[in-house]
Structures are given as C-alpha cells and as structure tokens.
Design an enzyme around this catalytic site. Structure first.
Site, PDB file in Angstrom:
ATOM      1  N   ASN A  62       0.869  -1.171   0.000  1.00  0.00           N
ATOM      2  CA  ASN A  62       0.000   0.000   0.000  1.00  0.00           C
ATOM      3  C   ASN A  62       0.905   1.219   0.000  1.00  0.00           C
ATOM      4  OD1 ASN A  62      -1.717   2.115   0.496  1.00  0.00           O
ATOM      5  ND2 ASN A  62      -2.550   1.304   2.401  1.00  0.00           N
ATOM      6  N   VAL A  63       0.926   1.961  -1.101  1.00  0.00           N
ATOM      7  CA  VAL A  63       1.869   3.069  -1.233  1.00  0.00           C
ATOM      8  C   VAL A  63       1.590   4.203  -0.258  1.00  0.00           C
ATOM      9  CG1 VAL A  63       2.359   2.546  -3.656  1.00  0.00           C
ATOM     10  CG2 VAL A  63       0.550   4.197  -3.080  1.00  0.00           C
ATOM     11  N   ASN A  89       2.794   5.341 -10.459  1.00  0.00           N
ATOM     12  CA  ASN A  89       1.578   5.220 -11.245  1.00  0.00           C
ATOM     13  C   ASN A  89       0.335   4.909 -10.405  1.00  0.00           C
ATOM     14  OD1 ASN A  89      -0.030   4.567 -13.793  1.00  0.00           O
ATOM     15  ND2 ASN A  89      -0.014   2.562 -12.787  1.00  0.00           N
ATOM     16  N   SER A 150      -1.840  14.141 -14.350  1.00  0.00           N
ATOM     17  CA  SER A 150      -3.057  14.072 -15.165  1.00  0.00           C
ATOM     18  C   SER A 150      -3.373  15.469 -15.661  1.00  0.00           C
ATOM     19  CB  SER A 150      -4.232  13.553 -14.324  1.00  0.00           C
ATOM     20  OG  SER A 150      -5.466  13.760 -14.987  1.00  0.00           O
ATOM     21  N   TYR A 162      -8.958  14.613  -6.643  1.00  0.00           N
ATOM     22  CA  TYR A 162      -8.035  14.096  -7.657  1.00  0.00           C
ATOM     23  C   TYR A 162      -7.218  15.222  -8.288  1.00  0.00           C
ATOM     24  CZ  TYR A 162      -6.567  11.190 -11.652  1.00  0.00           C
ATOM     25  OH  TYR A 162      -5.842  10.496 -12.605  1.00  0.00           O
ATOM     26  N   ALA A 164      -6.475  18.132  -7.008  1.00  0.00           N
ATOM     27  CA  ALA A 164      -5.520  18.652  -6.029  1.00  0.00           C
ATOM     28  C   ALA A 164      -4.304  17.744  -5.923  1.00  0.00           C
ATOM     29  CB  ALA A 164      -6.192  18.796  -4.664  1.00  0.00           C
ATOM     30  N   LYS A 166      -3.146  15.558  -8.194  1.00  0.00           N
ATOM     31  CA  LYS A 166      -2.349  15.541  -9.414  1.00  0.00           C
ATOM     32  C   LYS A 166      -1.614  16.861  -9.640  1.00  0.00           C
ATOM     33  CE  LYS A 166      -3.169  11.331 -10.666  1.00  0.00           C
ATOM     34  NZ  LYS A 166      -2.067  10.310 -10.638  1.00  0.00           N
ATOM     35  N   ILE A 195      -7.598   7.895 -21.290  1.00  0.00           N
ATOM     36  CA  ILE A 195      -6.892   6.737 -21.830  1.00  0.00           C
ATOM     37  C   ILE A 195      -7.784   5.499 -21.769  1.00  0.00           C
ATOM     38  CG2 ILE A 195      -4.774   5.361 -21.705  1.00  0.00           C
ATOM     39  CD1 ILE A 195      -4.314   8.353 -22.237  1.00  0.00           C
TER      40      ILE A 195
END
Length: 252
Positions: A62-63, A89, A150, A162, A164, A166, A195
């Site tokens: 878990n990063v 990633n 992103s 998301y 904030a 990125k 993508i």
C-alpha cells in the site's frame, strides 16, 4: 539511460497503465518490480513481463503506508541488487462534486473521499519517491523517477480531490528534479488525458462518446502510447523537471 538490465519499479503495476508500462519496458530489456495490492492480477502482470525474457517480481504494498513502502523498497534493492528507476503510477478515484444540491438538500464530498485520494495519489508518490531516491543514492545508482500526473491537475469539475493530488504531484516533480539532480537522479512527469483502460472502457457508450467528442484527435489514448513516453523519459538523460502532456490536444 539504456533500459536493458535496468531495475525499474512500477506502482499500480497489475493492470491498466501500470501493466502496459511494465510490458513495454520489459520488451526493451528492463527488469521490473511491479507493485500493487491485487496478488492475482499482479502475478499475471509479472508473468506477462517475464514472457519477454526478463526478470520480473511482484510486491504487495500500500503506497500510502510509510512502513510498507520502506519495506518494499528495501526488498527490491535486496532482490535485484540495484534500483535505477521508479514510475509512480498507483492511483485511485473517489469522484464527486464538493457540494451537490438536489430538491433543496445539500450533500457534500466526505472527508474520507478527499483523504483517500490524497493519501494514495499524493502522499504515496511522496513516500515512494523519498524511499527510492534514498536507496538509489545509497547504492550509487543513477536513473530517473517518473510521476504520473493528469490533465485534471488544471482543475476538473467533480474531481476536487483528484485534481488537487495531481497538481501536487506536478509541482513536486519540479521540486524533486531540482533537489535530486546533484545525485544523478532525474525526475519528470507524464500527464495523460483520457486513456483506454478498464476504468474508462467500463463507462456507458453515451458517456464515452461525449468524452471523445471533446478531444481534437477524436479518440482516447492507448496505454501503449503512455508507456512509450515513459520509456522516452527514462532513456533521455536530459529530460528532467518537466511534465509531458499526452491528451490528444484536449485542454481542461
């Protein structure tokens, strides 16, 4: 940096962009350490990389957990004897409007929705970058760290959390490029648009049509096109401190 026999860690490596990157780099002779939380899909991705004739290993981590990240990086260094690159990633989505009013009732994005995305998409990038860079310096390995940002970093409705995260990743890419250059470690980023992954292909056809209609190239990007750009950054020793946008001409 020539990729043959170089050791590259890819977080979120079991599917989607992560798996595509792994297979692309494996075809160029890189050794892969794939990191994720799904053991079954992770093993499938490892086998796909091994099919290219290179060494590849799976690491459950878990990063967003500092202890797990520290342990994972130490294990990779012990298993391979070196670390030359990292692709940050791993990421999650918890989309929703910050506030939504319906029939006079106000609903809010929860703190849990906000924090979960920040923890994985921003704090996870920080932890992995910090630990991998420290280990590369310790082992005297030069190379590159690539952060997946992103185009949502510019601000996308329904993605306050998301966007904030990125945006933070993009900013820290520049910070770390300046801080780590003296050790022979380059840091750069890739900011994909829409993508073709399991997530997007699971959307309703009408939603997909509306999404692609706003893209000048009239199609979503392919995972292999992102992987190609990651390989380019790894191989180009003068590319650092920049974010490469791959969005088909879309601007949010």
């Amino acid at each position: 940096m020539q990729l043959k026999d170089k050791v590259i860690i890819i977080t979120g490596g079991c599917q989607g962009l992560g798996r595509a990157m792994g297979e692309y780099l494996a075809a160029r002779g890189a050794k892969l350490a794939l990191v994720d939380l799904n053991p079954e899909k992770l093993e499938e991705a490892v086998r796909a990389c091994q099919a290219a004739g290179v060494e590849a290993r799976a690491y459950i981590c878990n990063v967003a957990d500092e202890e797990q990240v520290t342990h994972m990086v130490a294990r990779v260094a012990e298993d391979f004897g070196a670390i030359h690159g990292l692709v940050n990633n791993a990421g999650i989505l918890r989309d929703g409007l910050t506030l939504k009013v319906k029939d006079g009732e106000i609903s809010k994005m929860s703190l849990a929705q906000w924090q979960a995305v920040i923890d994985v998409n921003l704090t996870g990038v920080f932890l992995c970058t910090r630990e991998v860079a420290a280990k590369m310096i310790e082992l005297q390995n030069q190379g590159a760290i690539i952060n997946i940002s992103s185009i949502s970093r510019a601000g996308n409705m329904g993605q306050a959390n998301y966007s904030a995260a990125k945006a933070g990743v993009a900013a820290d890419t520049v910070v770390w490029a300046k801080e780590l250059a003296r050790y022979g470690i380059r840091v750069a980023g890739v900011a994909p648009g829409f993508i073709e992954t399991e997530m997007t292909l699971g959307m309703k056809p009408e939603a997909l049509d509306k999404m692609t209609a706003g893209i000048p190239l009239r199609r979503m990007g392919k995972p292999a096109e992102i992987a190609h750009s990651v390989a380019y950054i790894l191989e180009n020793d003068y590319y650092t401190g920049r974010i490469l946008e791959l969005d088909g001409g879309l601007r949010l």
